[in-house]
Structures are given as C-alpha cells and as structure tokens.
Design a protein around this motif. Structure first.
Motif, short mmCIF file in Angstrom:
data_model
loop_
_atom_site.label_atom_id
_atom_site.label_comp_id
_atom_site.label_asym_id
_atom_site.label_seq_id
_atom_site.Cartn_x
_atom_site.Cartn_y
_atom_site.Cartn_z
N ARG B 4 0.69 -1.19 -0.10
CA ARG B 4 0.02 -0.07 0.07
C ARG B 4 0.79 1.13 -0.02
O ARG B 4 1.75 1.56 0.83
CB ARG B 4 -0.75 0.21 1.29
N PRO B 5 0.55 2.22 -0.78
CA PRO B 5 1.27 3.36 -0.89
C PRO B 5 0.98 4.29 0.49
O PRO B 5 -0.28 4.24 1.15
CB PRO B 5 0.84 4.45 -2.15
N LEU B 46 -0.50 6.89 -7.66
CA LEU B 46 -0.21 5.85 -6.74
C LEU B 46 -1.69 5.11 -6.22
O LEU B 46 -1.67 4.06 -5.71
CB LEU B 46 0.54 6.31 -5.49
N GLY B 47 -2.56 5.63 -6.49
CA GLY B 47 -3.90 5.10 -6.12
C GLY B 47 -3.80 5.32 -4.34
O GLY B 47 -4.25 4.23 -3.84
N TYR B 48 -3.45 6.26 -4.10
CA TYR B 48 -3.48 6.31 -2.65
C TYR B 48 -4.78 6.57 -1.86
O TYR B 48 -5.47 7.14 -2.37
CB TYR B 48 -2.59 7.54 -2.35
N VAL B 49 -4.69 5.90 -0.84
CA VAL B 49 -5.85 6.02 0.17
C VAL B 49 -5.38 6.09 1.57
O VAL B 49 -4.76 5.13 1.91
CB VAL B 49 -7.02 4.84 0.01
N PRO B 50 -5.81 7.23 2.20
CA PRO B 50 -5.21 7.13 3.61
C PRO B 50 -5.72 5.93 4.44
O PRO B 50 -6.87 5.61 4.32
CB PRO B 50 -5.88 8.33 4.16
N SER B 51 -4.71 5.55 5.16
CA SER B 51 -5.29 4.25 6.17
C SER B 51 -6.28 5.07 7.45
O SER B 51 -5.87 5.83 8.13
CB SER B 51 -4.30 3.91 6.78
N ARG B 52 -7.39 4.54 7.48
CA ARG B 52 -8.33 4.89 8.57
C ARG B 52 -7.63 4.84 9.96
O ARG B 52 -7.91 5.42 10.84
CB ARG B 52 -9.46 4.29 8.46
N LEU B 53 -7.01 3.53 10.04
CA LEU B 53 -6.52 3.04 11.39
C LEU B 53 -5.54 4.12 11.73
O LEU B 53 -5.43 4.67 12.90
CB LEU B 53 -5.77 1.66 11.00
N ALA B 54 -4.58 4.52 10.91
CA ALA B 54 -3.48 5.35 11.18
C ALA B 54 -4.14 6.90 11.60
O ALA B 54 -3.71 7.29 12.54
CB ALA B 54 -2.58 5.49 10.07
N SER B 56 -7.15 7.60 12.70
CA SER B 56 -7.88 7.42 13.94
C SER B 56 -6.57 7.66 15.07
O SER B 56 -7.07 7.97 15.93
CB SER B 56 -8.50 6.21 14.05
#
Lengths: 360, 360
Positions: B4-5, B46-54, B56
DNA sequence: CTGAAAGCGCTAACAG
DNA sequence: CTGTTAGCGCTTTCAG
C-alpha cells in the motif's frame, strides 16, 4: 490521574517491559506466573485499558466487520430482518472481540460517485473492516462482484450464485415451501396457486421449487394459471402491493384454486387483502400461507400459517463462518439452515375434500 | 506495487513533505494551488488512500459512533425500528465521515460480567467510539446513567428524564395521540378507551396525555374503566400479548366504549384480535387506532388508522444533534419531531351518533 | 521467559 | 504556504 495510563505506565509500575504487558494482553506468548501477577496488579491499580485505536493501528486490522445493507428498501421485511441478522452477528462476533459496522453500500457508492470497485477498493484499503457480510443480494450486483474480485473475506446471507467462492448462508427455502405446501395437500387442497416474484433470484426459484416438489409428491400436476407472478423492479416484486395487484388481476378471470402459497408473509398479506376485497371469507374460501414468520405473522387476522426461520441464528451462522474465514480456516461454501412449519389460522381443510376423494 | 502506498510515498513523488499531503487531505490548512495539483496527481498515480487506522490513531478518535441497542426485545417494533433509526443515523453521519457501530450494550455488559459504569468506562477509554446514540431507554437504566456520568457525548431516541444534560430526540407523542383521538371524536365517538402500558415511561404518559387532552377539548370526561392497562415487565407491557390480555379481561365485564386508542400499532393488533374473538365486527362495532404506522399497519385487516412517524428522519435528527455536540456546538436538549394522522379502515363513524346528539 | 528497539501511517506543533 | 520534528500506544521481530 489526568491522563489515560498506557502500556508503558503499566510496564514501569510492574517493572517489566511493555512487550511483556502486550504479550499478556493478547496471549501471544507465555509469561511467567509471578510476572503475570505483577502486571495484572499494575493494570488494576492503574485502571489500565488498552487503546483499541493503537491496537488496530499496530496490528493493521480493525477487528471490525462491515454489514452491507441496502437502505433503500423501506419494506418491513427489510429492516426487521436486517437488524435481527445484525444482532445475530453481534452475538458471535462480540465474543471474538470483533464489532460490526453498518454500511449502506449502495447509497455510499452513489454519494461518493464511485464505481463499485473503486468504492470497495478504497474502503478496503482504508482498513475500515476485516471482512464483510452482505445482506441483500440482488439479481446481479456490481458491489458484490467487486468484493469478491478484491478477495475480501465475505459471507452472503442468502444466495448469490454468480460469484465464485463466496460463502453463502441461507435457509432451506426449498424445504420450507415444500413443507407448507404439503400441509395444504394434507388438509385436502388439490388446486394450489403459487404467488411469487419472477425467477430472477435464487430464493425465488428455490421457493417455487419446493412448492412444485410438494405437488409432485402428491401427484398433483400444476395448472399454468396457478402461477401468479408479481411484476416490478428488484425489490418491488416482493412487496405487499405487487402481490395484491397480481391477485386482483388473477381474480378477475375465473379461477380455480382453493389455496395459495405466497412467497413470503408480506405477499401473503397482499393476497389476503385482495381476496377479502373480492368478498371471500378466509380461510373458509381460500387458504393462504406465507414464508418467514415475521413477528407480525401471528398478529394479523387471520393469523398466518407460514414457515418459520430463525433469523438471528442466521446471523450467528454468518458470523461464525466469517470468523472462520478470517482465521484462515476452511469453510463450507454453503450452509443451509433448517426451517419449521407454523400452522395458524389462515389455512383450513378444503371444502371440496369429498369431491376430490370421489374423483378417482 | 506489492505494498500500500503511504502518505510518505505520495510526498516523495510530489516532492513535498508528508505534512503538506496531510494538510490537503483534511483541509486543516491552506495549500498552494500548484502544490495541490502536484500532490493530487501523485495520489492518483499511486492510487493512494489514507489508512483509517493510522488516521484514527494519530487523531485519537475513531470517528465512530456507537448505537446502543437492547437486543433482547424480539419485538417487531424493536428490530424494524432500530434498523430504520440506524439507517437515518447513517444518512447524516456518513457525510461527516463518521460510521456507526451497533453495540448490544446490555448483553455485552452481562457477558463481560461488568457493572454499567465499568463497562462504559472501559469502552470509552478504548476509544471505540466518539459518541453514542441510545435507542431504547427503559425506565431507569444504569447504562445510560453511566454514560451521562462519564460525560460521553450522547443522544437518546425518546425521552429519559432521569438524567441531566442528555440530549433527547423524540416524536410528538402528545400531539399524535391527541390527533388520533380527535379523529375519533370527530366521527362521533364519545366513549373512547385507552389501551396502554403503565405510566412508568415518559412515552407512556405522553401518549396518554394526548388522549386526555383530546377528550377534554371535546368536553368528554373519561370514565375510570376506559383505561385498559397492560401488565408485565419493561418490554412486555408494549406487546401484542399484553394488549390482548388486557382487552380480553376488560371485555369480560360489561363495557361501554365504542373506540379504543392503543398505545402503538402492535397493541392495536392485540386489541383487534381480542375483539374479533369476542365476536365483534370491526370497525363496525368498535373503532381502533394505533401509533407508529409501522409498515405492516397498512397491510393488516382492517388496515390501521394510526399516527405516522418518520423513523428514519428521527435517526437523521439524532445524527445531526450528535454531530453538533461532537463539534462542540450548543444543541437543544430536546427535539420534538412532528407526526401525522393516517386514516385507514380500522375506524368508522360511531353507530350511536344520533343517540349522542339527542342526549343534551 | 523477558527486554530492547524499531516501526505501523498519520497528525500537529513549531519554525521558517 | 511549507518543511522538520516528534510522537500517538501498541505489536513484533530479534537477541539474550
């Protein structure tokens, strides 16, 4: 006392390393008994509770499973069913420390103006959930396809034969209608109509099949105009109104059935309404049966003879299956839950019983 | 392409700092237009999607709101209502990027063998949610008390007057029964019974009050034995069976009412059943009204005259209120949502209309 | 069995 | 407007 104690505080107090505390917390390795006692005491004294956020982050998994619902269907069917499934899921998932999150998938997609696969990919990459339960599979559903494609652990409530490798949890629809139809033949009915949606969905053809099987076993050959088919869009065909229309239509022509097997309780009520309107007395003139045994089935008049399914248990089955998948275990592709017949007062022996007996 | 980017990758690719990407992501500060373009392009590529986990974790908040349900009530009422509220919540919370999590509070407490305040404290400290919506307030509820005590942002659907500072979202119960009772007097009824639970809950006394107000306005003085009170535990008193029992009981003695106002639709059906059993014809002999306008209300026979409430909207209101609280805005302590009268076929003009007119 | 250390991916001061 | 610098609190190698 102002700030939350962290794993670090516990470690310091117990004079061990944070790693040890962590190990104890999730039993990931053995810990010496006295160390354990020390740590537990420290946790108690500090009132320590691990932060879910930090745990999820560190693990890279949210311990959340998404329940995909289609929030458009305002049907009674829909919402009571959905919440009951959700509670069942919760029953088993809560024990495993998973929690469930309701997501209105189709609405969310529409809102974000994304395609199904974009949407799925995005949510999945966000780590919003570890697995998903799909509750209302429709005929062919891009969202489901996307989920399967993305290889997200998923379980569907009902059937969705279009996708390979999806785990399906369903009730015994064939057996259910077979039972209830057999009940009708048992009490003398020979001319039994089937009121249902077109065969687009598996659940529709399954229930129809049970009906046919029961007839066949009783040596009855169904007449083509015993099939009352509702019309409309995906959800409409299951509705009270569609059923009502279909029966009104059918009742215009001369008809010859003494009982009707409805696809579900709601449609059974549609039939009841139509028949009542045309001056029938129920169940004297016509017997009607439903399927689902929704809570209201016993409250209406006449109370419905129907097929009972334990929806909460369905949710529990789904939860267990998903849990197994998440743990990497092998799971049956299809689980069929048994149903039972509930006889109430919408069915009565046919009046032409004697006539029939004389026929041969 | 295997991994994952991250925000870092995006930053590198766009030749900016991660902080800038973050700022763009949540609009926390202005970013130069060309930088923005660069970053957006990098994200796309990059098809970047922020990590919800990070997210939060870093923010210290889960952007989750808990929907507390009491999963014991198997009532129709219950589950259809709950899911509809949940969908309404979802409607508004999804826009704000919050998601909802169903929690069976009482069950969870029991399971973990904790007291309400322990349980609440623990869940709250785990940062499992930022706020809570309470859906079925019972008479006096330790869980609610604990939530209020812990100063967790909370909204209750319905009323819970025992707690200070809790935000309540309710429908106009008084107005609703007033309307529906007035409908009865309008069509000539003068002897109108009220079938409801004991006054323990606000909702019970509210609906009874509306009934009384309507009578008073029509110059009717209710007779003590017009009050049919159900018996049982917290949830039982709202049920079909309790209502059925109460009416069967009442019907044993000579009675003198021509209409009954039921606390809700389910109880109205209980009354219908009892009256039908005693040989009445409805609505010819007795008119019956309900409250809620659950989906089945129009499907039963006779279809119920009742008070319609928009449950999904109720959820939306609750969601908006909670959102406001979370954003630190001032919110009204009590929101009352309007309801409307739906006239169907369980009510008919009284047959003793003329008699009544002659009386004075 | 236990400790040290290196992150997980993002946000949020604080400077510049 | 942008970059630097610290963490957020926990898990998880890797040594010992």
């Amino acid at each position: 006392m102002g700030t939350r104690p962290t794993i670090h505080d516990v470690a310091m107090r117990a004079k061990v390393s944070p790693a040890t505390v962590s190990r104890l917390l999730n039993g990931s390795a053995r810990v010496g008994p006295e160390t354990e006692a020390l740590v537990r005491q420290a946790m108690d004294e500090l009132g320590y509770v691990p932060s879910r956020l930090a745990q999820s982050f560190a693990r890279g998994s949210s311990r959340t499973i998404a329940v995909l619902v289609d929030g458009e269907g305002e049907s009674l069917q829909g919402n009571a069913f959905l919440m009951t499934v959700a509670l069942g899921l919760n029953d088993v998932l809560a024990d495993a420390d998973y929690s469930i999150r309701i997501i209105n998938g189709h609405q969310a997609m529409r809102q974000s103006r994304q395609t199904a696969s974009e949407w799925t990919r995005e949510r999945w990459m966000r780590h919003e959930f570890d697995g998903v339960v799909i509750t209302n599979p429709t005929t062919t559903d891009t969202l489901i396809e996307a989920i399967v494609q993305a290889e997200i652990p998923a379980v569907v409530i009902g059937r969705y034969p279009h996708a390979e490798g999806l785990i399906e949890i369903d009730v015994d629809n064939v057996g259910g209608t077979r039972m209830v139809t057999a009940h009708l033949t048992d009490i003398g009915h020979r001319r039994i109509a089937f009121l249902g949606p077109p065969d687009r969905l598996t659940v529709a053809s399954d229930r129809r099949q049970g009906y046919l099987e029961a007839l066949t076993r009783s040596g009855i050959w169904p007449d083509p105009d015993w099939f009352l088919e509702t019309e409309g869009t995906d959800l409409e065909v299951f509705s009270f109104d569609a059923a009502h229309r279909a029966v009104v239509m059918a009742a215009k022509k001369p008809w010859s059935w003494s009982a009707v097997v409805a696809f579900n309780d709601e449609m059974a009520l549609g039939a009841v309404r139509a028949l009542l309107e045309s001056g029938m007395e129920l169940p004297r003139d016509v017997s009607i049966v439903g399927f689902d045994d929704l809570p209201f089935a016993r409250m209406v008049n006449p109370s419905l003879t129907t097929v009972h399914q334990d929806i909460r248990q369905l949710g529990q089955h789904a939860g267990r299956a998903l849990l197994a998948v998440l743990r990497g275990r092998k799971v049956a592709d299809l689980t069929i839950q048994t149903v039972s017949l509930v006889i109430r007062s919408s069915t009565a022996p046919t009046r032409d019983l004697t006539t029939v007996d004389l026929e041969p």
